[in-house]
Design an enzyme around this catalytic site. Structure first.
Site, PDB file in Angstrom:
ATOM      1  N   ARG A  42       0.855  -1.183   0.000  1.00 42.93           N
ATOM      2  CA  ARG A  42       0.000   0.000   0.000  1.00 42.93           C
ATOM      3  C   ARG A  42       0.894   1.237   0.000  1.00 42.93           C
ATOM      4  O   ARG A  42       2.014   1.222   0.517  1.00 42.93           O
ATOM      5  CB  ARG A  42      -0.902   0.020   1.231  1.00 42.93           C
ATOM      6  CG  ARG A  42      -1.951  -1.081   1.256  1.00 42.93           C
ATOM      7  CD  ARG A  42      -2.802  -0.982   2.515  1.00 42.93           C
ATOM      8  NE  ARG A  42      -3.885  -1.960   2.527  1.00 42.93           N
ATOM      9  CZ  ARG A  42      -3.765  -3.197   2.985  1.00 42.93           C
ATOM     10  NH1 ARG A  42      -2.606  -3.605   3.487  1.00 42.93           N
ATOM     11  NH2 ARG A  42      -4.796  -4.028   2.953  1.00 42.93           N
TER      12      ARG A  42
ATOM     13  N   LYS B 131      -1.918  -1.768   7.508  1.00 41.37           N
ATOM     14  CA  LYS B 131      -3.121  -1.182   8.105  1.00 41.37           C
ATOM     15  C   LYS B 131      -3.266  -1.646   9.547  1.00 41.37           C
ATOM     16  O   LYS B 131      -2.962  -2.795   9.874  1.00 41.37           O
ATOM     17  CB  LYS B 131      -4.350  -1.617   7.296  1.00 41.37           C
ATOM     18  CG  LYS B 131      -4.484  -0.925   5.958  1.00 41.37           C
ATOM     19  CD  LYS B 131      -5.609  -1.505   5.140  1.00 41.37           C
ATOM     20  CE  LYS B 131      -6.957  -1.183   5.745  1.00 41.37           C
ATOM     21  NZ  LYS B 131      -8.081  -1.642   4.874  1.00 41.37           N
TER      22      LYS B 131
ATOM     23  N   HIS C 153      -3.024   2.486  -5.493  1.00 42.01           N
ATOM     24  CA  HIS C 153      -3.726   1.233  -5.186  1.00 42.01           C
ATOM     25  C   HIS C 153      -3.854   0.349  -6.424  1.00 42.01           C
ATOM     26  O   HIS C 153      -3.928  -0.880  -6.304  1.00 42.01           O
ATOM     27  CB  HIS C 153      -5.108   1.508  -4.609  1.00 42.01           C
ATOM     28  CG  HIS C 153      -5.730   0.305  -3.970  1.00 42.01           C
ATOM     29  ND1 HIS C 153      -5.293  -0.194  -2.754  1.00 42.01           N
ATOM     30  CD2 HIS C 153      -6.725  -0.530  -4.378  1.00 42.01           C
ATOM     31  CE1 HIS C 153      -5.999  -1.278  -2.440  1.00 42.01           C
ATOM     32  NE2 HIS C 153      -6.870  -1.492  -3.408  1.00 42.01           N
TER      33      HIS C 153
ATOM     34  N   HIS D  60      -4.183 -10.372   3.061  1.00 36.90           N
ATOM     35  CA  HIS D  60      -5.627 -10.426   3.293  1.00 36.90           C
ATOM     36  C   HIS D  60      -5.964 -11.530   4.294  1.00 36.90           C
ATOM     37  O   HIS D  60      -5.609 -12.696   4.075  1.00 36.90           O
ATOM     38  CB  HIS D  60      -6.375 -10.708   1.985  1.00 36.90           C
ATOM     39  CG  HIS D  60      -6.351  -9.554   1.031  1.00 36.90           C
ATOM     40  ND1 HIS D  60      -6.596  -9.701  -0.318  1.00 36.90           N
ATOM     41  CD2 HIS D  60      -6.132  -8.226   1.243  1.00 36.90           C
ATOM     42  CE1 HIS D  60      -6.520  -8.517  -0.897  1.00 36.90           C
ATOM     43  NE2 HIS D  60      -6.235  -7.611   0.021  1.00 36.90           N
TER      44      HIS D  60
END
Length: 201
Positions: free
Chosen positions: A55, A79, A147, A173
């Site tokens: 990212r 994140k 992105h 993920h």
């Protein structure tokens, strides 16, 4: 029968990504249009998005000490302020080395330990990277954001492996469903599957 109706269906998301030809064009644009001091920096930033799937926020937070050239790993902030160790290959290793050499050569007195610095000699910002990528991809004919480089990583990895679990692991993920959006756009794999199944009959 008169009361039956066809249910409304959700439209598939159109995922924007770069194919191998467009990736090369993007890198060529950097080499042709960027100043000598920053050409290797910009190539590194784009390469981190495409080859690792980072990212843009993670890219801006990388410090020099986060890179281990012996193990070929980078420690990044994901994140939720979570640390993650990412592996990189020899091509990216060479690009990173080239930028660090330029950083030391052209900016020996910079005070930040950030890997990527701006023209103002401080840590590069997300908006600066967004502007940079827009500049280098404006002639490709697609709206490319940082992105979309992550989507490029995921899509090309899936095209070459067909392994959705590998894609999920690379992108970090937790839920495999998040990665599945990158499987909906590979027309070539769909045709291949159709032909394999058609040969059964």
């Amino acid at each position: 029968m008169e009361k039956t109706f066809r249910p409304s269906c959700k439209k598939e998301k159109n995922i924007t990504f770069l194919n191998e030809k467009e990736i090369k064009q993007c890198i060529d644009n950097v080499q042709e249009n960027c100043s000598k001091k920053f050409v290797n920096r910009d190539i590194c930033i784009i390469s981190l998005g495409i080859s690792i799937g980072l990212r843009v926020s993670a890219i801006t937070q990388i410090n020099l000490e986060d890179i281990d050239f012996n193990e070929c790993t980078i420690k990044v902030v994901e994140k939720g302020s979570k640390y993650r160790v990412m592996n990189f290959g020899n091509n990216l290793k060479q690009k990173l080395n080239a930028w660090i050499e330029d950083r030391q050569k052209y900016f020996p007195d910079v005070e930040t330990d950030a890997l990527f610095i701006s023209r103002k000699r401080n840590r590069i910002s997300v908006s600066a990277i967004e502007d940079m990528i827009s500049k280098y991809t404006k002639d490709i004919g697609k709206h490319v954001t940082p992105h979309k480089l992550r989507a490029t990583c995921a899509t090309n990895l899936y095209k070459k492996t067909g392994d959705i679990y590998m894609v999920a692991e690379q992108l970090g993920h937790a839920n495999i469903a998040t990665s599945k959006i990158y499987t909906e756009i590979d027309h070539d794999l769909k045709i291949k599957a159709t032909n394999i199944l058609d040969n059964l009959i």
